[in-house]
Design a protein around this motif. Structure first.
Motif, PDB file in Angstrom:
ATOM      1  N   VAL A  13       0.846  -1.194   0.000  1.00  0.00           N
ATOM      2  CA  VAL A  13       0.000   0.000   0.000  1.00  0.00           C
ATOM      3  C   VAL A  13       0.881   1.245   0.000  1.00  0.00           C
ATOM      4  N   ARG A  14       1.846   1.292   0.926  1.00  0.00           N
ATOM      5  CA  ARG A  14       2.832   2.368   0.959  1.00  0.00           C
ATOM      6  C   ARG A  14       3.963   1.947   1.889  1.00  0.00           C
ATOM      7  N   VAL A  15       5.081   2.652   1.789  1.00  0.00           N
ATOM      8  CA  VAL A  15       6.229   2.400   2.650  1.00  0.00           C
ATOM      9  C   VAL A  15       6.614   3.715   3.307  1.00  0.00           C
ATOM     10  N   LEU A  16       6.811   3.692   4.618  1.00  0.00           N
ATOM     11  CA  LEU A  16       7.118   4.910   5.366  1.00  0.00           C
ATOM     12  C   LEU A  16       8.452   4.770   6.085  1.00  0.00           C
ATOM     13  N   LYS A  17       9.226   5.836   6.053  1.00  0.00           N
ATOM     14  CA  LYS A  17      10.458   5.941   6.830  1.00  0.00           C
ATOM     15  C   LYS A  17      10.384   7.229   7.615  1.00  0.00           C
ATOM     16  N   ASN A  18      10.337   7.091   8.933  1.00  0.00           N
ATOM     17  CA  ASN A  18      10.166   8.269   9.796  1.00  0.00           C
ATOM     18  C   ASN A  18       8.946   9.083   9.386  1.00  0.00           C
ATOM     19  N   GLU A  19       7.862   8.375   9.118  1.00  0.00           N
ATOM     20  CA  GLU A  19       6.567   8.962   8.742  1.00  0.00           C
ATOM     21  C   GLU A  19       6.559   9.582   7.345  1.00  0.00           C
ATOM     22  N   GLN A  20       7.675   9.516   6.642  1.00  0.00           N
ATOM     23  CA  GLN A  20       7.737  10.049   5.276  1.00  0.00           C
ATOM     24  C   GLN A  20       7.653   8.901   4.284  1.00  0.00           C
ATOM     25  N   GLU A  21       6.809   9.063   3.255  1.00  0.00           N
ATOM     26  CA  GLU A  21       6.639   7.985   2.288  1.00  0.00           C
ATOM     27  C   GLU A  21       7.857   7.893   1.384  1.00  0.00           C
ATOM     28  N   ILE A  22       8.320   6.669   1.153  1.00  0.00           N
ATOM     29  CA  ILE A  22       9.432   6.409   0.244  1.00  0.00           C
ATOM     30  C   ILE A  22       8.974   5.428  -0.824  1.00  0.00           C
ATOM     31  N   LYS A  23       9.689   5.430  -1.939  1.00  0.00           N
ATOM     32  CA  LYS A  23       9.288   4.601  -3.067  1.00  0.00           C
ATOM     33  C   LYS A  23      10.016   3.266  -3.047  1.00  0.00           C
ATOM     34  N   VAL A  24       9.299   2.238  -3.470  1.00  0.00           N
ATOM     35  CA  VAL A  24       9.912   0.943  -3.736  1.00  0.00           C
ATOM     36  C   VAL A  24       9.512   0.530  -5.150  1.00  0.00           C
ATOM     37  N   GLU A  25      10.372  -0.195  -5.799  1.00  0.00           N
ATOM     38  CA  GLU A  25      10.082  -0.598  -7.169  1.00  0.00           C
ATOM     39  C   GLU A  25       9.110  -1.762  -7.227  1.00  0.00           C
ATOM     40  N   SER A  26       9.074  -2.554  -6.189  1.00  0.00           N
ATOM     41  CA  SER A  26       8.242  -3.755  -6.193  1.00  0.00           C
ATOM     42  C   SER A  26       6.863  -3.447  -5.622  1.00  0.00           C
ATOM     43  N   SER A  27       5.849  -3.955  -6.275  1.00  0.00           N
ATOM     44  CA  SER A  27       4.488  -3.786  -5.765  1.00  0.00           C
ATOM     45  C   SER A  27       4.038  -4.976  -4.939  1.00  0.00           C
ATOM     46  N   GLY A  28       4.719  -6.109  -5.099  1.00  0.00           N
ATOM     47  CA  GLY A  28       4.397  -7.287  -4.307  1.00  0.00           C
ATOM     48  C   GLY A  28       5.049  -7.220  -2.936  1.00  0.00           C
ATOM     49  N   CYS A  29       4.383  -7.735  -1.937  1.00  0.00           N
ATOM     50  CA  CYS A  29       4.831  -7.596  -0.552  1.00  0.00           C
ATOM     51  C   CYS A  29       6.180  -8.285  -0.319  1.00  0.00           C
ATOM     52  N   TRP A  34      12.248  -7.845   0.586  1.00  0.00           N
ATOM     53  CA  TRP A  34      13.671  -8.063   0.279  1.00  0.00           C
ATOM     54  C   TRP A  34      14.338  -6.766  -0.190  1.00  0.00           C
ATOM     55  N   GLU A  35      13.626  -6.004  -0.994  1.00  0.00           N
ATOM     56  CA  GLU A  35      14.182  -4.754  -1.512  1.00  0.00           C
ATOM     57  C   GLU A  35      14.516  -3.785  -0.377  1.00  0.00           C
ATOM     58  N   LEU A  36      13.623  -3.659   0.578  1.00  0.00           N
ATOM     59  CA  LEU A  36      13.859  -2.762   1.704  1.00  0.00           C
ATOM     60  C   LEU A  36      15.029  -3.243   2.561  1.00  0.00           C
ATOM     61  N   ALA A  37      15.148  -4.557   2.738  1.00  0.00           N
ATOM     62  CA  ALA A  37      16.260  -5.090   3.509  1.00  0.00           C
ATOM     63  C   ALA A  37      17.594  -4.759   2.835  1.00  0.00           C
ATOM     64  N   GLU A  38      17.634  -4.826   1.525  1.00  0.00           N
ATOM     65  CA  GLU A  38      18.857  -4.513   0.792  1.00  0.00           C
ATOM     66  C   GLU A  38      19.178  -3.016   0.840  1.00  0.00           C
ATOM     67  N   ASN A  39      18.158  -2.194   0.763  1.00  0.00           N
ATOM     68  CA  ASN A  39      18.374  -0.746   0.742  1.00  0.00           C
ATOM     69  C   ASN A  39      18.595  -0.151   2.132  1.00  0.00           C
ATOM     70  N   TYR A  40      18.065  -0.808   3.161  1.00  0.00           N
ATOM     71  CA  TYR A  40      18.155  -0.276   4.524  1.00  0.00           C
ATOM     72  C   TYR A  40      18.597  -1.382   5.494  1.00  0.00           C
ATOM     73  N   PRO A  41      19.803  -1.916   5.331  1.00  0.00           N
ATOM     74  CA  PRO A  41      20.240  -3.046   6.166  1.00  0.00           C
ATOM     75  C   PRO A  41      20.394  -2.706   7.643  1.00  0.00           C
ATOM     76  N   ASN A  42      20.563  -1.444   7.968  1.00  0.00           N
ATOM     77  CA  ASN A  42      20.757  -1.060   9.363  1.00  0.00           C
ATOM     78  C   ASN A  42      19.471  -0.622  10.058  1.00  0.00           C
ATOM     79  N   GLU A  43      18.361  -0.765   9.362  1.00  0.00           N
ATOM     80  CA  GLU A  43      17.070  -0.362   9.921  1.00  0.00           C
ATOM     81  C   GLU A  43      16.247  -1.588  10.291  1.00  0.00           C
TER      82      GLU A  43
END
Length: 512
Positions: A13-29, A34-43
């Motif tokens: 539906v959407r992805v939020l980082k510190n209440e701010q919406e960020i984009k992901v390329e994948s629409s499937g959950c 996996w995409e978020l884990a790769e882009n934000y490994p320390n979060e």
């Protein structure tokens, strides 16, 4: 903190980082996860069903994920596996107490989170999984065996009125999960139990599961734990409780080891048992020698470790309590190391690695423990004093497992630590250690299992776990007994099982 907000575990539906919406390329959950884990490994990568996002208690999340090896979720409406997982798994992690923080690998897509770098360690193994719930449960199931600390935690969200959870796994997913994550025989036991108890015949789900890739006992190299806070200076106090009977020299050696600890106990509480009326203590040294800690000594004529430990627990006043046996050896910094590790990781109960001379360590990773050692554990007193060793298990089996379950029901996780070691001498039994003959042992046809083991199952197992335990017991015991006619054997075992159940219910009525 990243939040992946999804619809039914399928679409982002959407992805939020510190209440701010960020984009992901994948629409499937799953792909977005996996995409978020790769882009934000320390979060911490959190997930949340769309309608539950406004109910998150975000102020709790940093406290819950206080180091990177924690995975936590909470099932508000949805769970993945049905109750029938109990047919194959009788460990404490299956029957979850949803009212407290409870150790379990069962994850829900309703709400939860995991560190990005930790999640990536599972991608090679689980990268082909397309179902979000199946992925979450697979990561937690294998992760827990490899040092990932997995919980159901109600503090993730606002309180909801407890409702019956809806299991979303299909029969095919259930059988595939069991085949991939358990010894293969359990797939057949699951099939048999579903047929016998639920009148189901899932032949296709059963057969197709054998073509899946095995995950059972796979090793995952997780990253080093990153703690949010450094270990504070150890100022916690600790009491030691030791039941003993007829082994004075061994007990005195334990006290000698305790007197050389870098973190000295505040009090050693000794309950000495001798059933002979008119006997005197075999431990005059407790009062004639000077010890660097207080000694509380009870000399009683009633035998039984459960009673002795309960007497001791009533005397505990320190922050921690060390449940010790009377025939162990301790290195001088053991207590300090245990409290230091417990403080760093926020553990409330540590099961110490207890080895006999010449014995090798079997499990080499810090992990959530499915048992409890009543002579080898250190527990926060705030939890320990809420629980009691049940007289149901006195002189039988299961008192330590029962006490461990009481701890978990209070929200206290039990952690095994391989690097904290005790040497167990396995001293010969001392004193008048004639095991009392239980009433059920006088019967011609002995109950099977022991009624105390049955009592434990009745107290803590789901119906499916009891049935699964019964099925596996019948299978395992067949080769260890003389009746080889399978029909006569089953009839005999049913009678013994029913006897055990009857005796167990009598024991539990006495407890009530």
């Amino acid at each position: 903190m990243i939040f992946l907000i999804h619809k039914n575990g399928e679409n982002v539906v959407r992805v939020l980082k510190n209440e701010q919406e960020i984009k992901v390329e994948s629409s499937g959950c799953v792909a977005a996860f996996w995409e978020l884990a790769e882009n934000y490994p320390n979060e911490v990568i959190g997930w949340c069903e769309e309608e539950l996002y406004e109910y998150l208690v975000r102020k709790n999340w940093n406290k819950i994920f206080h180091h990177n090896l924690i995975m936590a979720s909470y099932a508000v409406k949805i769970t993945f596996l049905p109750e029938s997982i109990g047919y194959v798994d009788q460990l404490p992690f299956v029957n979850v107490n949803r009212q407290v923080k409870y150790p379990t690998w069962q994850m829900s897509s309703d709400v939860g989170g995991i560190n990005g770098e930790v999640l990536l360690r599972f991608k090679d193994l689980f990268g082909s999984i397309s179902n979000f719930d199946y992925l979450l449960n697979s990561v937690a199931k294998i992760g827990q065996q490899n040092g990932l600390f997995c919980y159901s935690n109600p503090e993730l969200v606002q309180s909801f009125e407890k409702q019956e959870l809806q299991a979303t796994a299909t029969s095919g997913q259930l059988f595939s999960f069991v085949f991939q994550n358990y010894n293969s025989i359990w797939t057949t036991i699951l099939f048999w139990c579903l047929f016998k108890y639920e009148h189901k015949l899932p032949l296709w789900a059963y057969f197709q599961s054998f073509f899946k890739k095995k995950h059972f006992q796979r090793r995952i190299n997780l990253p080093e734990v990153h703690l949010e806070h450094e270990a504070r200076q150890i100022s916690d106090s600790i009491d030691v409780i030791i039941p003993t009977m007829g082994r004075p020299q061994y007990l005195l050696q334990v006290l000698e080891d305790l007197s050389h600890q870098s973190l000295l106990p505040k009090t050693a509480i000794i309950v000495e048992q001798n059933p002979e009326v008119g006997s005197v203590s075999a431990l005059p040294e407790l009062h004639t020698r000077k010890w660097p800690f207080q000694i509380i000594h009870h000399f009683i004529h009633k035998t039984g470790a459960c009673n002795a430990r309960n007497i001791s627990l009533a005397e505990v006043t320190s922050d921690w309590v060390f449940f010790a046996d009377d025939d162990i050896r301790l290195k001088p910094d053991l207590l300090e190391e245990v409290i230091s590790e417990a403080t760093r990781y926020h553990f409330s109960a540590v099961n110490i690695n207890c080895k006999q001379p010449g014995e090798e360590t079997v499990f080499h990773k810090i992990k959530q423990w499915g048992s409890f050692g009543a002579g080898t554990s250190i527990v926060k007193s705030s939890f320990a004093k809420k629980c009691r060793f049940s007289a149901v298990f006195e002189h039988g089996f299961g008192e330590d497992a029962d006490y461990g379950m009481q701890l978990r029901q209070e929200g206290c996780d039990i952690i095994y630590h391989p690097n904290l070691e005790i040497r167990h001498l396995k001293a010969p039994m001392g004193g008048f250690r004639q095991k009392p003959v239980m009433d059920w042992e006088k019967e011609k046809l002995l109950p099977k299992p022991s009624p105390t083991v049955m009592a434990f199952a009745i107290k803590y197992f789901t119906l499916e776990q009891i049935r699964g335990y019964k099925t596996s017991l019948f299978i395992k015991f067949y080769r260890n007994q003389p009746i080889k006619n399978p029909f006569a054997y089953i009839k005999n075992m049913r009678e013994r099982w029913n006897k055990s159940h009857t005796w167990a219910m009598k024991l539990l009525k006495q407890e009530a």
